[in-house]
Scaffold this motif. Structure first.
Motif, short mmCIF file in Angstrom:
data_model
loop_
_atom_site.label_atom_id
_atom_site.label_comp_id
_atom_site.label_asym_id
_atom_site.label_seq_id
_atom_site.Cartn_x
_atom_site.Cartn_y
_atom_site.Cartn_z
N ARG A 11 0.83 -1.20 0.00
CA ARG A 11 0.00 0.00 0.00
C ARG A 11 0.87 1.25 0.00
NH1 ARG A 11 -5.31 1.03 1.26
NH2 ARG A 11 -5.79 3.07 2.16
N LEU A 15 1.09 4.35 -2.78
CA LEU A 15 0.98 5.77 -2.43
C LEU A 15 2.18 6.56 -2.94
CD1 LEU A 15 -0.41 5.55 1.22
CD2 LEU A 15 -1.59 6.52 -0.75
N CYS A 38 -12.94 17.12 -1.09
CA CYS A 38 -12.07 16.17 -0.40
C CYS A 38 -10.65 16.66 -0.17
CB CYS A 38 -12.01 14.84 -1.18
SG CYS A 38 -13.64 14.11 -1.51
N THR A 39 -10.16 17.50 -1.10
CA THR A 39 -8.74 17.84 -1.01
C THR A 39 -8.41 18.88 0.06
OG1 THR A 39 -8.98 19.49 -2.79
CG2 THR A 39 -8.29 17.26 -3.42
N HIS A 42 -7.62 15.89 2.47
CA HIS A 42 -6.87 14.73 2.01
C HIS A 42 -6.10 15.04 0.74
CE1 HIS A 42 -9.21 12.35 4.82
NE2 HIS A 42 -10.32 12.81 4.28
N THR A 45 -3.77 11.39 -3.53
CA THR A 45 -3.25 10.03 -3.40
C THR A 45 -4.03 9.23 -2.36
OG1 THR A 45 -1.56 10.94 -1.90
CG2 THR A 45 -0.91 10.53 -4.17
N THR A 46 -4.55 9.89 -1.34
CA THR A 46 -5.36 9.19 -0.33
C THR A 46 -6.64 8.67 -0.96
OG1 THR A 46 -4.46 10.63 1.40
CG2 THR A 46 -6.47 9.42 1.92
N VAL A 47 -7.26 9.49 -1.79
CA VAL A 47 -8.49 9.06 -2.47
C VAL A 47 -8.19 7.91 -3.42
CG1 VAL A 47 -10.39 9.80 -3.95
CG2 VAL A 47 -9.42 11.40 -2.28
N ALA A 49 -5.79 5.79 -3.34
CA ALA A 49 -5.37 4.57 -2.65
C ALA A 49 -6.55 3.73 -2.20
CB ALA A 49 -4.50 4.91 -1.45
N ALA A 50 -7.74 4.34 -2.14
CA ALA A 50 -8.94 3.60 -1.73
C ALA A 50 -9.69 3.01 -2.90
CB ALA A 50 -9.87 4.53 -0.93
#
Length: 207
Positions: A11, A15, A38-39, A42, A45-47, A49-50
């Motif tokens: 993971r 990222l 969202c940004t 976050h 890359t966090t979004v 990664a999901a």
């Protein structure tokens, strides 16, 4: 020394590779809602990664974020959920939906007017003949964003880029604001510069 299990390391690798690549969201209607809502908390890359969640999974993520204070109108929540499921879900669409072939004014109204027709938030753009001499700058702002104080103006905030707009859509917005022909190829040339928002401000051609 702390040890990480293979899943965690994998993971982390995803990222890091996404961060190194810049990792924009897949362009499609609804991507702008991710950037807008969202940004602020976050990284993209966090979004990303999901990715792989199904619709109930993404709905649960949104519900959790709403518990932390995310306020989404009902219609925007549905559009955001549609985008996340279709583009980052367990069965992502093979190709991104194109930006609708709207005219430049319609695209400006949809993506720019909310800020740029409020003089307390952003400088006005419509009806400024000087844009006719600098359509490339308009394209740079849309593609890369701009940050820092704008010389000769009271504005010192930041404008986020609009990476969910393709080159043709950016060209239509630029053409509408500048009143001069501007093509997708012209936008691609500006995009290839790879500038940062602060560089866009630094090379601003206007006083």
């Amino acid at each position: 020394m702390r040890r990480f299990n293979p899943a965690t390391l994998a993971r982390l690798g995803v990222l890091l590779s996404l961060a190194a690549a810049g990792a924009p969201l897949p362009p499609a209607p609804g991507a702008e809602l991710v950037y807008r809502h969202c940004t602020s908390c976050h990284a993209i890359t966090t979004v990303l990664a999901a990715r792989g969640l199904d619709r109930p999974g993404w709905s649960a993520v949104l519900a959790r974020m709403e518990g932390y204070g995310l306020a989404l109108p009902k219609e925007e929540r549905a559009r955001l959920l549609d985008y996340l499921t279709a583009r980052l879900g367990d069965r992502p669409a093979a190709t991104a939906a194109p930006v609708p072939a709207a005219g430049g004014e319609a695209l400006y109204r949809e993506h720019c007017a909310a800020c740029h027709e409020d003089p307390d938030r952003a400088p006005p753009l419509v009806g400024r003949p000087e844009w006719g001499d600098h359509p490339d700058y308009l394209a740079q702002v849309v593609v890369f964003g701009v940050s820092g104080p704008l010389p000769g103006t009271p504005y010192a905030g930041a404008m986020e880029p609009l990476p969910y707009l393709d080159d043709a859509a950016v060209a239509r917005i630029v053409g509408y604001l500048s009143g001069v022909p501007f093509t997708a190829e012209d936008v691609a040339r500006e995009r290839a510069r790879g500038w940062t928002p602060s560089l866009v401000r630094l090379f601003r051609p206007l006083p």
